[in-house]
Design an enzyme around this catalytic site. Structure first.
Site, PDB file in Angstrom:
ATOM      1  CE  LYS A  35      -0.291  -0.319   5.044  1.00 17.26           C
ATOM      2  NZ  LYS A  35      -1.145  -0.641   6.203  1.00 17.26           N
ATOM      3  CE1 TYR A 255      13.619  31.354   5.718  1.00 20.14           C
ATOM      4  CE2 TYR A 255      13.831  29.027   5.195  1.00 20.14           C
ATOM      5  CZ  TYR A 255      13.531  30.325   4.808  1.00 20.14           C
ATOM      6  OH  TYR A 255      13.139  30.568   3.526  1.00 20.14           O
TER       7      TYR A 255
HETATM    8  C1  LIG Z   1      -0.306  -1.652   6.879  1.00 23.66           C
HETATM    9  C2  LIG Z   1      -0.853  -2.898   7.396  1.00 23.66           C
HETATM   10  C3  LIG Z   1      -0.020  -4.009   7.586  1.00 23.66           C
HETATM   11  C4  LIG Z   1       1.478  -3.955   7.445  1.00 23.66           C
HETATM   12  O1  LIG Z   1       1.994  -3.367   8.615  1.00 23.66           O
HETATM   13  P1  LIG Z   1       3.582  -3.229   8.848  1.00 23.66           P
HETATM   14  O2  LIG Z   1       3.698  -2.702  10.227  1.00 23.66           O
HETATM   15  O3  LIG Z   1       4.045  -2.229   7.828  1.00 23.66           O
HETATM   16  O4  LIG Z   1       4.146  -4.550   8.638  1.00 23.66           O
HETATM   17  C5  LIG Z   1      -0.611  -5.195   7.963  1.00 23.66           C
HETATM   18  N1  LIG Z   1      -1.935  -5.287   8.172  1.00 23.66           N
HETATM   19  C6  LIG Z   1      -2.758  -4.214   8.038  1.00 23.66           C
HETATM   20  C7  LIG Z   1      -4.205  -4.368   8.303  1.00 23.66           C
HETATM   21  C8  LIG Z   1      -2.251  -2.985   7.660  1.00 23.66           C
HETATM   22  O5  LIG Z   1      -3.059  -1.933   7.547  1.00 23.66           O
END
Ligand SMILES: *Cc1c(COP(=O)(O)O)cnc(C)c1O
Length: 358
Positions: A35, A255
């Site tokens: 994702k 800055y």
């Molecule tokens: C993003 C996500 C994962 C992966 O999590 P990580 O900590 O990046 O391994 C697994 N399960 C769900 C439901 C998620 O939303």
């Protein structure tokens, strides 16, 4: 000539990290979580690189699943947030996307529709973001059966709230709730563990684990870096030195005069800033590197550039490449300096930074 600021992505390291996840998952299979544009690494390239090894992908939403199909990949894609509209169920069915249904509305859409994609059901075991209450699962399953969808149910899903903290008792408690809630349906698969769960000894991962950050070399465990866990960095973020100067003792840089030289200091400006996704909250002392030599940021990060102290790199000159994170400086270290986690840094790299695949 474009500026040479770029994120190099090592797809072989990504594959090795996937193998590490698969090994740690034992008898469970690992669905690759890609994702958020492959955690900022490019979903098409990441998914393609893992195509030979990952039997399933997981993404947040249908747009991301479509990007996987656009890359010509055929594996099933799990939609971790289910669908956002009833009509999406038809798309899921014809594209082999597997929504994780988590609320009443989505269940109604399944009941109403002629469209029956393969799907998963989310159980809320204590994270309290998404999912059906364990006590309601019996009733939910009765409705699934009545709708004729029982044969399309692939598995139960839940998600850990505290697996990154190995001293938390929450993970064991959630595991127990999950096992009890789903025990009446032994033939239905189960998926519970994120990356962190792969590093908890004795933690059951059931049928499918869901590694995300570990594939990209970021640490899922509080107090440990990715390399300390046997993970390899995948992204190297680099930018050129565009000027160097000696700042006299008592003078400030950038800055707000946020850093003042205690002694005459040779410093440089690097062509990357928060508009590229480098965290503005990374203050003086945040590590970077030139030629594997560690240096440090000084002063405030600007939109398009940041300042570094070159005391440790006396030979550094204009045009040299500075590693902001990668093999010498871990993304976890920079995240800690910026008060955040590697997930946010990796997913936050903006479109202005080209990706180079190696
Ligand atoms: C993003 C996500 C994962 C992966 O999590 P990580 O900590 O990046 O391994 C697994 N399960 C769900 C439901 C998620 O939303």
């Amino acid at each position: 000539m474009p500026r040479s600021t770029a994120a190099s992505i090592d797809l072989e390291a990504l594959k090795r990290n996937y193998r590490t996840a698969a090994d740690r998952a034992g008898s469970a299979k690992a669905m690759a979580v890609v994702k958020a544009d492959g955690y900022g690494h490019g979903i098409a390239q990441v998914a393609s690189a893992l195509a030979d090894v990952a039997p399933r992908y997981a993404v947040a939403c249908i747009e991301e699943a479509l990007a996987i199909r656009a890359a010509g990949l055929v594996q099933p894609v799990v939609l971790l947030q289910g669908v956002h509209a009833r009509g999406d169920l038809a798309d899921c069915e014809c594209s082999n996307f597997e929504p994780v249904l988590h609320n009443e509305k989505q269940l109604e859409w399944l009941e109403q529709g002629d469209d029956m994609p393969w799907f998963w059901l989310k159980v809320n075991t204590g994270m309290n973001r998404l999912g059906f209450w364990p006590d309601d699962l019996q009733a939910v399953m009765a409705r699934v059966e009545k709708a004729g969808a029982g044969s399309r149910l692939l598995g139960f899903v839940s998600h850990f709230a505290c697996a990154d903290d190995t001293s938390s008792t929450m993970t064991a408690a959630q595991t127990a709730v999950f096992e009890t809630a789903t025990s009446a349906w032994p033939g239905v698969m189960k998926s519970l563990g994120n990356s962190a769960a792969h590093f908890i000894s004795g933690q059951p991962l059931f049928d499918w684990s869901r590694p995300g950050i570990m594939l990209y070399g970021g640490s899922p465990v509080v107090g440990k870096t990715g390399p300390e866990l046997g993970l390899e960095p995948v992204m190297s973020l680099e930018a050129p030195l565009i000027t160097t100067r000696v700042v006299r003792a008592g003078e400030a840089v950038g800055y707000g005069r946020a850093w003042v030289a205690e002694r005459d200091t040779r410093m440089g400006m690097v062509a990357i800033g928060y508009a590229d996704g480098y965290p503005r909250h990374a203050g003086t002392g945040t590590p970077a590197a030139i030629d594997s030599q560690r240096i440090r940021l000084i002063g405030r990060v600007s939109m398009d550039m940041l300042a570094v102290d070159l005391s440790n790199a006396p030979d550094a000159s204009e045009g040299d490449r500075v590693e902001l994170w990668g093999k010498t400086v871990g993304v976890d270290e920079v995240a800690a300096c910026a008060g955040t986690i590697s997930y946010e840094l990796l997913t936050g790299i903006t479109n202005r930074v080209p990706r180079i695949y190696i």
